[in-house]
Design a protein around this motif. Structure first.
Motif, mmCIF file in Angstrom:
data_model
loop_
_atom_site.group_PDB
_atom_site.id
_atom_site.type_symbol
_atom_site.label_atom_id
_atom_site.label_comp_id
_atom_site.label_asym_id
_atom_site.label_seq_id
_atom_site.Cartn_x
_atom_site.Cartn_y
_atom_site.Cartn_z
ATOM 1 N N VAL A 1 2.138 1.841 -3.525
ATOM 2 C CA VAL A 1 1.040 2.284 -4.378
ATOM 3 C C VAL A 1 0.725 3.755 -4.119
ATOM 4 N N LYS A 2 0.737 4.147 -2.851
ATOM 5 C CA LYS A 2 0.465 5.543 -2.495
ATOM 6 C C LYS A 2 1.528 6.469 -3.056
ATOM 7 N N LYS B 1 1.028 6.915 -6.781
ATOM 8 C CA LYS B 1 -0.086 7.819 -7.071
ATOM 9 C C LYS B 1 0.331 9.272 -6.903
ATOM 10 N N GLU B 2 1.088 9.543 -5.840
ATOM 11 C CA GLU B 2 1.538 10.909 -5.608
ATOM 12 C C GLU B 2 2.460 11.384 -6.729
ATOM 13 N N LEU C 1 2.504 10.245 -9.899
ATOM 14 C CA LEU C 1 1.706 10.429 -11.109
ATOM 15 C C LEU C 1 0.883 11.710 -11.031
ATOM 16 N N HIS C 2 0.362 12.012 -9.836
ATOM 17 C CA HIS C 2 -0.450 13.221 -9.684
ATOM 18 C C HIS C 2 0.397 14.482 -9.875
ATOM 19 N N ASN D 1 0.818 -1.216 0.000
ATOM 20 C CA ASN D 1 0.000 0.000 0.000
ATOM 21 C C ASN D 1 0.851 1.265 0.000
ATOM 22 N N ILE E 1 -3.461 13.611 -12.155
ATOM 23 C CA ILE E 1 -4.506 12.593 -12.230
ATOM 24 C C ILE E 1 -5.447 12.732 -11.039
ATOM 25 N N GLN E 2 -6.557 12.028 -11.114
ATOM 26 C CA GLN E 2 -7.546 12.028 -10.038
ATOM 27 C C GLN E 2 -7.749 10.601 -9.563
ATOM 28 N N ASP E 3 -7.649 10.388 -8.265
ATOM 29 C CA ASP E 3 -7.833 9.058 -7.696
ATOM 30 C C ASP E 3 -9.328 8.796 -7.532
ATOM 31 N N ARG F 1 -10.700 6.066 -6.432
ATOM 32 C CA ARG F 1 -10.961 5.048 -5.398
ATOM 33 C C ARG F 1 -11.359 3.720 -6.047
#
Length: 272
Positions: free
Chosen positions: A8-9, A12-13, A15-16, A5, A21-23, A25
């Motif tokens: 993955v977090k 995401k950070e 890529l954002h 996890n 991007i928008q997560d 969920r």
């Protein structure tokens, strides 16, 4: 995808910060696939997509059928029919684009409906010059889908971490090329993981050879899936059990002494 996890977090950070991007969920609807989660597992279906197909073909009020294609259906191309039958009995479609769009949507639908794979692979062979009989067979699949449009795949929460596979071959079923049809499905625990129906690339000289090719193709898929699960750190317990109903093919696969009888068989399998 991953099982860490924190990693993955962090991804995401990153890529954002790069693409903004928008997560969204956990997904509920993605590329026409409806995703529902429950205590039993994850359900994948394409009900909305199926209802759109039924509406576009004008078969909303039609009588459903219980099978997607006739058992002994022998659909042929125009080249095969030349000189053997009258074109007026089964004319070419004046505008093949409608047939091509419909079959294209049915091909996309096989991601969650393995029960129509055989019928769709049969119809996909006539995309360039479809006849009226081909269109009738495609509409029959739509009538079959109208029976239960919400049917889909359940990825069960219950999993014994064992992989099983089933394969079969329809020997020389193609009336044009006399090539056999390969079909297999692979389960991981109680969940259907992979399935495929495809015409073999060469002509098999016997039903045992056709089944042997199918077994080899299924084993290639098994090896790839086990490697993928290993990369995801999902441990598969024990060897994968492969079920086949042809005794001759099983004996060929189990007895190395019979290698002389199978050295001419080429199987198109590639690994990366």
């Amino acid at each position: 995808m991953g099982n860490d996890n924190f990693a993955v977090k962090k991804l995401k950070e990153y890529l954002h910060s790069t693409f903004h991007i928008q997560d969204l969920r956990p997904p509920k609807y993605f590329l026409g696939i409806e995703i529902a989660r429950s205590d039993q597992g994850i359900s994948l279906s394409q009900r909305k997509f199926i209802m759109e197909i039924i509406s576009e073909t004008g078969l909303s009020g039609c009588r459903p059928t219980i099978i997607p294609i006739e058992q002994n259906a022998k659909l042929t191309s125009v080249e095969y029919d030349t000189g053997t039958s009258s074109s007026s009995d089964d004319p070419l479609l004046k505008d093949p684009s409608g047939y091509q769009r419909l079959v294209g949507k049915l091909i996309y639908l096989t991601m969650t409906r393995p029960d129509i794979c055989y019928a769709v692979q049969t119809l996909s062979q006539f995309m360039h010059s479809p006849k009226q009989s081909h269109m009738n067979a495609a509409l029959k699949i739509v009538r079959y889908l109208n029976t239960c449009p919400g049917l889909g795949i359940l990825l069960s929460r219950k999993c014994n971490m064992k992989m099983t596979a089933y394969c079969d071959a329809d020997y020389a079923t193609c009336p044009m090329s006399r090539r056999s049809i390969t079909g297999f499905c692979i389960k991981f625990g109680e969940s259907l993981l992979s399935w495929k129906t495809k015409k073999q690339s060469t002509v098999s000289l016997s039903s045992a050879e056709a089944e042997y090719r199918t077994m080899a193709k299924t084993v290639c898929e098994i090896v790839w899936l086990r490697g993928l699960l290993q990369d995801l750190e999902a441990r598969v317990e024990g060897p994968t059990t492969l079920f086949c109903d042809n005794d001759s093919a099983l004996k060929l696969a189990a007895n190395p002494v019979l290698h002389e009888r199978t050295k001419h068989i080429e199987v198109d399998c590639h690994f990366t």
